[in-house]
Motif scaffolding. Structure first.
Motif, PDB file in Angstrom:
ATOM      1  N   UNK A  83      35.108  70.614 -20.156  1.00 34.91           N
ATOM      2  CA  UNK A  83      34.769  69.636 -19.125  1.00 34.91           C
ATOM      3  C   UNK A  83      33.522  68.865 -19.518  1.00 34.91           C
ATOM      4  N   UNK A  84      32.533  69.558 -20.036  1.00 37.58           N
ATOM      5  CA  UNK A  84      31.308  68.901 -20.485  1.00 37.58           C
ATOM      6  C   UNK A  84      31.617  67.899 -21.581  1.00 37.58           C
ATOM      7  N   UNK A  85      32.462  68.298 -22.519  1.00 36.47           N
ATOM      8  CA  UNK A  85      32.845  67.397 -23.616  1.00 36.47           C
ATOM      9  C   UNK A  85      33.537  66.152 -23.060  1.00 36.47           C
ATOM     10  N   UNK A  86      34.444  66.354 -22.094  1.00 36.43           N
ATOM     11  CA  UNK A  86      35.157  65.218 -21.506  1.00 36.43           C
ATOM     12  C   UNK A  86      34.192  64.289 -20.772  1.00 36.43           C
ATOM     13  N   UNK A  87      33.234  64.864 -20.056  1.00 39.71           N
ATOM     14  CA  UNK A  87      32.262  64.046 -19.337  1.00 39.71           C
ATOM     15  C   UNK A  87      31.397  63.243 -20.307  1.00 39.71           C
ATOM     16  N   UNK A  88      30.993  63.882 -21.393  1.00 37.38           N
ATOM     17  CA  UNK A  88      30.176  63.179 -22.380  1.00 37.38           C
ATOM     18  C   UNK A  88      30.958  62.047 -23.030  1.00 37.38           C
ATOM     19  N   UNK A 120      30.099  58.071 -22.885  1.00 39.74           N
ATOM     20  CA  UNK A 120      30.000  57.228 -24.074  1.00 39.74           C
ATOM     21  C   UNK A 120      30.897  56.003 -23.937  1.00 39.74           C
ATOM     22  N   UNK A 121      32.101  56.188 -23.378  1.00 40.40           N
ATOM     23  CA  UNK A 121      33.001  55.053 -23.168  1.00 40.40           C
ATOM     24  C   UNK A 121      32.378  54.078 -22.182  1.00 40.40           C
ATOM     25  N   UNK A 122      31.791  54.596 -21.106  1.00 47.12           N
ATOM     26  CA  UNK A 122      31.143  53.744 -20.114  1.00 47.12           C
ATOM     27  C   UNK A 122      29.992  52.966 -20.757  1.00 47.12           C
ATOM     28  N   UNK A 123      29.210  53.642 -21.578  1.00 46.55           N
ATOM     29  CA  UNK A 123      28.093  52.976 -22.243  1.00 46.55           C
ATOM     30  C   UNK A 123      28.593  51.888 -23.183  1.00 46.55           C
ATOM     31  N   UNK A 124      29.654  52.175 -23.911  1.00 47.26           N
ATOM     32  CA  UNK A 124      30.215  51.174 -24.827  1.00 47.26           C
ATOM     33  C   UNK A 124      30.736  49.972 -24.053  1.00 47.26           C
ATOM     34  N   UNK A 125      31.407  50.212 -22.934  1.00 41.02           N
ATOM     35  CA  UNK A 125      31.907  49.108 -22.116  1.00 41.02           C
ATOM     36  C   UNK A 125      30.758  48.273 -21.578  1.00 41.02           C
ATOM     37  N   UNK A 126      29.709  48.929 -21.144  1.00 40.73           N
ATOM     38  CA  UNK A 126      28.545  48.206 -20.619  1.00 40.73           C
ATOM     39  C   UNK A 126      27.910  47.364 -21.721  1.00 40.73           C
TER      40      UNK A 126
END
Length: 173
Positions: free
Chosen positions: A100-105, A109-115
């Motif tokens: 779960x931690x890996x999935x959240x991280x 990262x995807x959110x940061x890349x999109x931003x």
């Protein structure tokens, strides 16, 4: 909500492991007592006759102790099985939490890349708009200059006509 449930889980796990540790400690103490009892029975310095008399006198008590010891052994085995089961569950939960931690991280990262992509896109749009505003401002200044020139020419022509009208009206009089 995730933090709340994880803190509750940690609290529950802490209590569980504290109880587990206490149970293991009790089991170890019982095993030591049993070993001491067997050592005591083996190293008894009484003569065989006295020993036989004690066995006859304490036979009921020894039987009770043996039954209690067997019951405790069964309880110890049961607790060991429970410990094993809980350890397996703990490892399973730990693995799920790691996943779960890996999935959240990865999601972060995807959110940061999109931003970052959105910021880059916004910056390029801003640059394009700045260029357009600059060119429109230059065009506006050119138009203002043309309007001033045309107003000056218009004023010049209107001034020239008024002068002719005034002189024509003077001649008519």
């Amino acid at each position: 909500m995730l933090e709340l449930s994880s803190s509750q889980t940690l609290s529950h796990d802490g209590e569980f492991f504290n109880r587990l540790e206490d149970d293991v400690h009790k089991i170890l103490i019982r095993e030591k007592r049993r070993e001491q009892l067997t050592e005591y029975n083996g190293t008894d310095n009484c003569t065989a006759h006295e020993h036989n008399q004690e066995v006859v006198l304490k036979d009921g008590r020894i039987e009770r102790l043996k039954l209690e010891l067997e019951r405790k052994d069964a309880e110890i085995q049961k607790l060991k099985n429970v410990i094993t089961q809980w350890e397996a569950k703990y490892k399973e939960v730990k693995a799920r939490n790691a996943q779960l931690l890996k999935m959240l991280q990865e999601g972060e990262m995807k959110d940061k890349a999109e931003i970052l992509l959105q910021v880059d896109e916004s910056q390029s749009i801003k640059n394009e708009l700045t260029i357009q505003v600059t060119s429109l401002h230059a065009a506006l200044e050119q138009e203002r200059s043309k309007v001033k020139v045309l107003q000056a020419e218009l004023a010049k022509y209107q001034g020239g006509r008024k002068g002719k009208r005034n002189s024509e009206s003077d001649q008519c009089r």
